[in-house]
Design a protein around this motif. Sequence first.
Motif, PDB file in Angstrom:
ATOM      1  N   HIS A  49       0.860  -1.181   0.000  1.00  0.00           N
ATOM      2  CA  HIS A  49       0.000   0.000   0.000  1.00  0.00           C
ATOM      3  C   HIS A  49       0.899   1.235   0.000  1.00  0.00           C
ATOM      4  CE1 HIS A  49      -3.844   1.940   1.873  1.00  0.00           C
ATOM      5  NE2 HIS A  49      -3.681   2.237   0.614  1.00  0.00           N
ATOM      6  N   LEU A  50       0.634   2.171  -0.910  1.00  0.00           N
ATOM      7  CA  LEU A  50       1.490   3.350  -1.054  1.00  0.00           C
ATOM      8  C   LEU A  50       0.695   4.622  -0.753  1.00  0.00           C
ATOM      9  CD1 LEU A  50       2.938   2.400  -4.579  1.00  0.00           C
ATOM     10  CD2 LEU A  50       4.038   1.969  -2.375  1.00  0.00           C
ATOM     11  N   PRO A  51       1.347   5.632  -0.167  1.00  0.00           N
ATOM     12  CA  PRO A  51       0.630   6.866   0.168  1.00  0.00           C
ATOM     13  C   PRO A  51       0.474   7.849  -0.999  1.00  0.00           C
ATOM     14  CG  PRO A  51       2.910   7.018   0.916  1.00  0.00           C
ATOM     15  CD  PRO A  51       2.747   5.649   0.316  1.00  0.00           C
ATOM     16  N   VAL A  52       1.175   7.618  -2.098  1.00  0.00           N
ATOM     17  CA  VAL A  52       1.190   8.617  -3.184  1.00  0.00           C
ATOM     18  C   VAL A  52      -0.124   8.657  -3.974  1.00  0.00           C
ATOM     19  CG1 VAL A  52       3.703   8.555  -3.424  1.00  0.00           C
ATOM     20  CG2 VAL A  52       2.292   7.006  -4.798  1.00  0.00           C
ATOM     21  N   HIS A  53      -0.338   9.779  -4.656  1.00  0.00           N
ATOM     22  CA  HIS A  53      -1.517   9.978  -5.514  1.00  0.00           C
ATOM     23  C   HIS A  53      -2.828   9.597  -4.823  1.00  0.00           C
ATOM     24  CE1 HIS A  53       0.628  11.376  -8.976  1.00  0.00           C
ATOM     25  NE2 HIS A  53       1.299  10.259  -9.175  1.00  0.00           N
ATOM     26  N   GLY A  78      -3.407   7.335  -2.547  1.00  0.00           N
ATOM     27  CA  GLY A  78      -3.549   5.921  -2.156  1.00  0.00           C
ATOM     28  C   GLY A  78      -3.454   4.996  -3.343  1.00  0.00           C
ATOM     29  N   GLU A  79      -2.350   4.278  -3.398  1.00  0.00           N
ATOM     30  CA  GLU A  79      -2.151   3.331  -4.502  1.00  0.00           C
ATOM     31  C   GLU A  79      -1.706   1.991  -3.933  1.00  0.00           C
ATOM     32  OE1 GLU A  79       0.435   5.072  -7.575  1.00  0.00           O
ATOM     33  OE2 GLU A  79      -1.411   6.008  -8.305  1.00  0.00           O
ATOM     34  N   VAL A  80      -1.723   0.967  -4.774  1.00  0.00           N
ATOM     35  CA  VAL A  80      -1.126  -0.311  -4.388  1.00  0.00           C
ATOM     36  C   VAL A  80      -0.127  -0.714  -5.463  1.00  0.00           C
ATOM     37  CG1 VAL A  80      -1.529  -2.786  -3.985  1.00  0.00           C
ATOM     38  CG2 VAL A  80      -3.045  -1.096  -2.948  1.00  0.00           C
ATOM     39  N   ARG A  81       1.024  -1.192  -4.976  1.00  0.00           N
ATOM     40  CA  ARG A  81       2.044  -1.736  -5.876  1.00  0.00           C
ATOM     41  C   ARG A  81       1.887  -3.259  -5.862  1.00  0.00           C
ATOM     42  NH1 ARG A  81       7.451   0.353  -3.947  1.00  0.00           N
ATOM     43  NH2 ARG A  81       6.938   2.176  -5.215  1.00  0.00           N
ATOM     44  N   TYR A  82       1.575  -3.824  -7.011  1.00  0.00           N
ATOM     45  CA  TYR A  82       1.374  -5.269  -7.141  1.00  0.00           C
ATOM     46  C   TYR A  82       2.615  -5.891  -7.771  1.00  0.00           C
ATOM     47  CZ  TYR A  82      -3.454  -3.623  -6.791  1.00  0.00           C
ATOM     48  OH  TYR A  82      -4.598  -2.995  -6.376  1.00  0.00           O
ATOM     49  N   THR A  83       3.025  -7.055  -7.278  1.00  0.00           N
ATOM     50  CA  THR A  83       4.121  -7.790  -7.911  1.00  0.00           C
ATOM     51  C   THR A  83       3.585  -9.126  -8.408  1.00  0.00           C
ATOM     52  OG1 THR A  83       5.735  -6.775  -6.440  1.00  0.00           O
ATOM     53  CG2 THR A  83       6.445  -8.749  -7.606  1.00  0.00           C
ATOM     54  N   LEU A  84       3.781  -9.380  -9.712  1.00  0.00           N
ATOM     55  CA  LEU A  84       3.367 -10.652 -10.316  1.00  0.00           C
ATOM     56  C   LEU A  84       4.622 -11.424 -10.713  1.00  0.00           C
ATOM     57  CD1 LEU A  84       0.597  -9.338 -10.361  1.00  0.00           C
ATOM     58  CD2 LEU A  84       0.430  -9.787 -12.803  1.00  0.00           C
ATOM     59  N   ALA A  85       4.536 -12.748 -10.600  1.00  0.00           N
ATOM     60  CA  ALA A  85       5.659 -13.591 -11.026  1.00  0.00           C
ATOM     61  C   ALA A  85       5.083 -14.867 -11.618  1.00  0.00           C
ATOM     62  CB  ALA A  85       6.565 -13.908  -9.840  1.00  0.00           C
ATOM     63  N   THR A 130       7.979 -16.681  -3.422  1.00  0.00           N
ATOM     64  CA  THR A 130       7.076 -17.040  -2.329  1.00  0.00           C
ATOM     65  C   THR A 130       6.111 -15.875  -2.087  1.00  0.00           C
ATOM     66  OG1 THR A 130       8.959 -18.156  -1.351  1.00  0.00           O
ATOM     67  CG2 THR A 130       7.032 -17.862   0.063  1.00  0.00           C
ATOM     68  N   PRO A 131       4.806 -16.133  -2.164  1.00  0.00           N
ATOM     69  CA  PRO A 131       3.840 -15.041  -1.946  1.00  0.00           C
ATOM     70  C   PRO A 131       3.974 -14.431  -0.544  1.00  0.00           C
ATOM     71  CG  PRO A 131       2.779 -16.929  -2.957  1.00  0.00           C
ATOM     72  CD  PRO A 131       4.145 -17.385  -2.553  1.00  0.00           C
ATOM     73  N   ALA A 132       3.903 -13.103  -0.482  1.00  0.00           N
ATOM     74  CA  ALA A 132       4.071 -12.387   0.788  1.00  0.00           C
ATOM     75  C   ALA A 132       2.788 -12.433   1.609  1.00  0.00           C
ATOM     76  CB  ALA A 132       4.460 -10.942   0.503  1.00  0.00           C
ATOM     77  N   ARG A 133       2.961 -12.317   2.943  1.00  0.00           N
ATOM     78  CA  ARG A 133       1.810 -12.307   3.863  1.00  0.00           C
ATOM     79  C   ARG A 133       0.894 -11.113   3.616  1.00  0.00           C
ATOM     80  NH1 ARG A 133       4.082 -13.340   8.991  1.00  0.00           N
ATOM     81  NH2 ARG A 133       3.070 -11.477   9.833  1.00  0.00           N
ATOM     82  N   ALA A 134       1.471 -10.017   3.126  1.00  0.00           N
ATOM     83  CA  ALA A 134       0.700  -8.784   2.920  1.00  0.00           C
ATOM     84  C   ALA A 134      -0.517  -9.012   2.023  1.00  0.00           C
ATOM     85  CB  ALA A 134       1.598  -7.719   2.309  1.00  0.00           C
ATOM     86  N   ILE A 135      -0.424  -9.984   1.121  1.00  0.00           N
ATOM     87  CA  ILE A 135      -1.538 -10.212   0.182  1.00  0.00           C
ATOM     88  C   ILE A 135      -2.791 -10.659   0.937  1.00  0.00           C
ATOM     89  CG2 ILE A 135      -2.306 -11.525  -1.840  1.00  0.00           C
ATOM     90  CD1 ILE A 135       0.684 -11.968  -2.479  1.00  0.00           C
ATOM     91  N   GLY A 136      -2.606 -11.635   1.805  1.00  0.00           N
ATOM     92  CA  GLY A 136      -3.737 -12.159   2.587  1.00  0.00           C
ATOM     93  C   GLY A 136      -4.371 -11.053   3.415  1.00  0.00           C
ATOM     94  N   GLU A 137      -3.521 -10.208   3.991  1.00  0.00           N
ATOM     95  CA  GLU A 137      -4.028  -9.111   4.825  1.00  0.00           C
ATOM     96  C   GLU A 137      -4.834  -8.116   3.996  1.00  0.00           C
ATOM     97  OE1 GLU A 137      -0.119  -9.626   7.678  1.00  0.00           O
ATOM     98  OE2 GLU A 137      -0.382  -7.721   6.621  1.00  0.00           O
ATOM     99  N   MET A 138      -4.345  -7.839   2.793  1.00  0.00           N
ATOM    100  CA  MET A 138      -5.056  -6.888   1.932  1.00  0.00           C
ATOM    101  C   MET A 138      -6.392  -7.476   1.466  1.00  0.00           C
ATOM    102  SD  MET A 138      -3.490  -4.622  -1.175  1.00  0.00           S
ATOM    103  CE  MET A 138      -2.410  -3.682  -0.119  1.00  0.00           C
ATOM    104  N   LEU A 139      -6.384  -8.767   1.111  1.00  0.00           N
ATOM    105  CA  LEU A 139      -7.625  -9.429   0.686  1.00  0.00           C
ATOM    106  C   LEU A 139      -8.642  -9.422   1.826  1.00  0.00           C
ATOM    107  CD1 LEU A 139      -6.114 -12.475  -1.255  1.00  0.00           C
ATOM    108  CD2 LEU A 139      -7.476 -10.613  -2.253  1.00  0.00           C
TER     109      LEU A 139
END
Length: 408
Positions: free
Chosen positions: A244-248, A250-257, A263-272
């Motif tokens: 989660h980013l404060p710019v503009h 409120g934005e979210v930076r997503y990483t796809l692979a 390894t998927p980060a814990r932050a994803i579950g928290e955001m969902l």
Amino acid sequence: MRDKSQCRICGGALHEFVDFGRQPMANAYLEPSRFATEFFYRLAVGMCDSCTMVQLIDEVPNERMFHKDYPYSSSGSTVMRAHFESLAHRFVERELQGPGKFIVEIGSNDGIMLNVIAKNGLRHLGVEPCDNLAKVAAANGVRVLNRYFDESSAAEIVAAHGRADVIFAANTVSHISRIDSVLRGVDRLLSDSGVFVFEDPYFLDIVDGTSFDQIYDEHIYFFTARSVAAMAARHGFELVDTEHLPVHGGEVRYTLARPGARTPARAIGEMLERERGRHLTETATLEAFAASVARCREELVALLRDLRGRGKRIVGYGATAKSATMMNYCGIGPDLVSYVCDNTPAKQGLYTPGTHVPIRPPEAFREGGADYALLLAWNHADEIMKKEAEFREAGGRWILYVPQARVV
Ligand code: DWN
Ligand code: SAH
Ligand code: ZN
């Protein structure tokens, strides 16, 4: 022709929840000789019943918005320059160590991020369709391909340079209607262990902040962790991180692979979990958002009319794309706001789209005469209020309008 009732990604049914009516293109600043022939389209937003992607119902073609004279230059904000500089350093340290590593940026604009990479002497390529911006970046030592990114330009990049270890895009993936072609391009271009990182306005922040002015022609998609995870999976990618980013505003930076590569980060579950808790996909939530938007308009127009009625002079600060939606939806023209000041030379001397308020350089504002300044670039509030401290010291007051109209 695409069917406007269908999701661009999965073909599901779009459920429309907010309508701003006829709107001009947000970055189409114009001269008076063009007022009579100005182009308008219908601005309305829906959510896909199936994959939950929030998106515009109608759209303006990509080529009509992004052309040889596109006026938005990213480097106008010191805060944004620092934001991209720190991200570039992170890429250098975490993803681009080792010989021959290669980073591609989609929508590199004036080179705000890649010039840091270029200074580090790393292999890079910006893909930027706007000639004027591609030239600015090139003059700063950034290598740029002056093209639209899609499956075919991606294939050409692979042929010329090989595959990329990082593909990055800020405020660009959400701007491209043919997102399927972007993801197929990324599939061709990304190395097996590489990452596709993109950041865009976060739909949850738009709802919570009533920041309805994030909705305009260029913003075709409004992402959530849920809709991005679904989109990634359709294209054989995995969402492996969210930030989660404060710019503009409120934005979210997503990483796809590629599946299994990271390894998927814990932050994803928290955001969902947060999105579920906020009931973002429920009709009642979307209807409540639309009601807040209407209330915001009523209160802002009442405030401005009251101030003008008492003989106060109001000016706008920041000729933003966002404010095109706000000003046209609220009917704010030169009778309420005398002029808008902006530090972008390409906007100065022209008029705001649809509402035809003259745009002047910040020096005009510093000459004095304004009692109130409506902060149209509210996402840069700290930076601008600090820069213009003298305005307040001289008795001037700022007006903010999201989540609700108020004098600060
Ligand atoms: O997504 C997008 C974002 C990244 O940029 C694009 N679709 C279009 C554009 O949207 P915007 O115009 O709403 O962006 P900004 O960054 O809110 O625009 C700020 C405007 O204010 C610019 O024209 C520059 C101007 N400004 C200024 O005059 N003095 C900005 C700052 C920080 C200042 O001190
Ligand atoms: N990345 C910058 C610029 C955002 S403005 C920032 O975050 O500040 C959106 C940018 O996307 C513009 O520079 C525009 O020309 C570019 N863009 C739009 N469609 C594109 C496409 N199909 N391929 C590559 N860039 C595109
Ligand atoms: Zn869908």
